[in-house]
Design an enzyme around this catalytic site. Structure first.
Site, PDB file in Angstrom:
ATOM      1  N   HIS A  98       0.790  -1.160   0.132  1.00  0.00           N
ATOM      2  CA  HIS A  98       0.009  -0.047  -0.129  1.00  0.00           C
ATOM      3  C   HIS A  98       0.955   1.152   0.066  1.00  0.00           C
ATOM      4  O   HIS A  98       1.948   1.138   0.790  1.00  0.00           O
ATOM      5  CB  HIS A  98      -0.969   0.014   1.259  1.00  0.00           C
ATOM      6  CG  HIS A  98      -2.118   0.988   1.206  1.00  0.00           C
ATOM      7  ND1 HIS A  98      -1.672   2.411   1.328  1.00  0.00           N
ATOM      8  CD2 HIS A  98      -3.377   0.756   0.589  1.00  0.00           C
ATOM      9  CE1 HIS A  98      -2.929   3.151   0.933  1.00  0.00           C
ATOM     10  NE2 HIS A  98      -3.836   2.132   0.856  1.00  0.00           N
ATOM     11  N   GLU A 167      -3.882   2.086  -7.396  1.00  0.00           N
ATOM     12  CA  GLU A 167      -4.338   3.172  -6.472  1.00  0.00           C
ATOM     13  C   GLU A 167      -3.289   4.485  -6.720  1.00  0.00           C
ATOM     14  O   GLU A 167      -2.284   4.508  -6.191  1.00  0.00           O
ATOM     15  CB  GLU A 167      -4.049   2.760  -5.121  1.00  0.00           C
ATOM     16  CG  GLU A 167      -5.213   1.748  -4.788  1.00  0.00           C
ATOM     17  CD  GLU A 167      -5.451   1.700  -3.263  1.00  0.00           C
ATOM     18  OE1 GLU A 167      -6.641   1.775  -2.880  1.00  0.00           O
ATOM     19  OE2 GLU A 167      -4.435   1.436  -2.192  1.00  0.00           O
TER      20      GLU A 167
END
Ligand code: PGA
Length: 250
Positions: A98, A167
């Site tokens: 992430h 993302e």
């Protein structure tokens, strides 16, 4: 190799927002989504994994993931949580890479590769996150950044169930969402990379970054993505509407 079951993936990243009260609320949102055509994942902070697994994963289409896993295997690493421990708790998988972990904890490609190896050895599925920063996009570097980040999972594509979550860093938590054609351009690049590797199963591609009930219907129209990785809104009632839009898509 066991692949993720559905191609309408509602993956949710609770980040550092959890409590027993929040779990109660999420449990009630998810009951409303029972019966929808969705593969739901909740990535939960470590201390709540077992509770979340007990309460949420009783529905057949819901699985619990961790948000990270240690690159180390055992012993002198105070505060770390190993892939062995997650397997021991019967947790299905983990997010790896992430952008918040890459930025706040200096996670390099080498570290991420080790984490993937550990996860794989312990039968954990992986949501691998990639995405460019705003300056990188402005300098037209998006696709080269994506290719570099993808190189980390190249050796593992045929070895373990992987979801790839695109993302863009500038879209996370900001309310800014790329145009569908910008997401599709990256999704196509990811698909080309997967095909080049002659992967023997379909790898779901997710979009993440400010997904909410206002934009989920439009984002769901993109055939090049298989679902979402949702952060902020996954602990709010609007996650139900996001799930319904995704479930209804063709
Ligand atoms: P957001 O976060 O939905 O709050 O933008 C997405 C993520 O960080 O995975």
């Amino acid at each position: 190799m066991k692949q993720p079951p559905s191609m309408k993936v509602l993956a949710c990243n609770m980040k550092m927002a959890c409590s027993f009260e929040i779990l109660d609320q999420v449990e009630s949102f998810l009951k409303t989504l029972d019966g929808e055509d969705l593969d739901i994942i909740y990535a939960v902070p470590f201390p709540y994994l077992t509770q979340a697994d007990k309460r949420l994963a009783s529905q057949k289409n819901i699985r619990i993931f961790a948000q990270d896993v240690s690159q180390f295997t055992e012993n002198a690493h105070t505060g770390e949580v190993s892939a062995e421990m997650l397997e021991d708790l019967s947790i299905t998988g983990t997010i790896i890479g992430h952008s918040e972990r890459r930025a706040q904890f200096n996670e390099s490609n080498d570290v991420l590769e080790t984490k993937i190896l550990r996860a794989m050895k312990n039968n954990l599925q992986i949501i691998f996150c990639i995405g460019e920063s705003e300056p990188q996009r402005n300098k037209n570097e998006t696709l080269s950044v994506i290719r570099d980040q993808l190189s980390v999972i190249q050796p593992f594509l045929n070895e373990t169930p992987i979801y790839i979550a695109y993302e863009p860093i500038w879209a996370i938590g900001t309310g800014k969402v790329p145009q569908n054609k910008q997401i599709e351009e990256v999704a196509l690049e990811i698909r080309k990379f997967i095909e080049k590797e002659e992967c023997n199963s379909k790898i779901p591609i997710l979009y993440g970054g400010s997904v909410n009930e206002q934009n989920a219907e439009d984002l769901s129209k993109m055939e090049s993505i298989d679902g979402f990785l949702v952060g902020g809104c996954c602990i709010k009632p609007e996650i139900v509407q996001v799930g319904k839009y995704l479930s209804k898509r063709k």
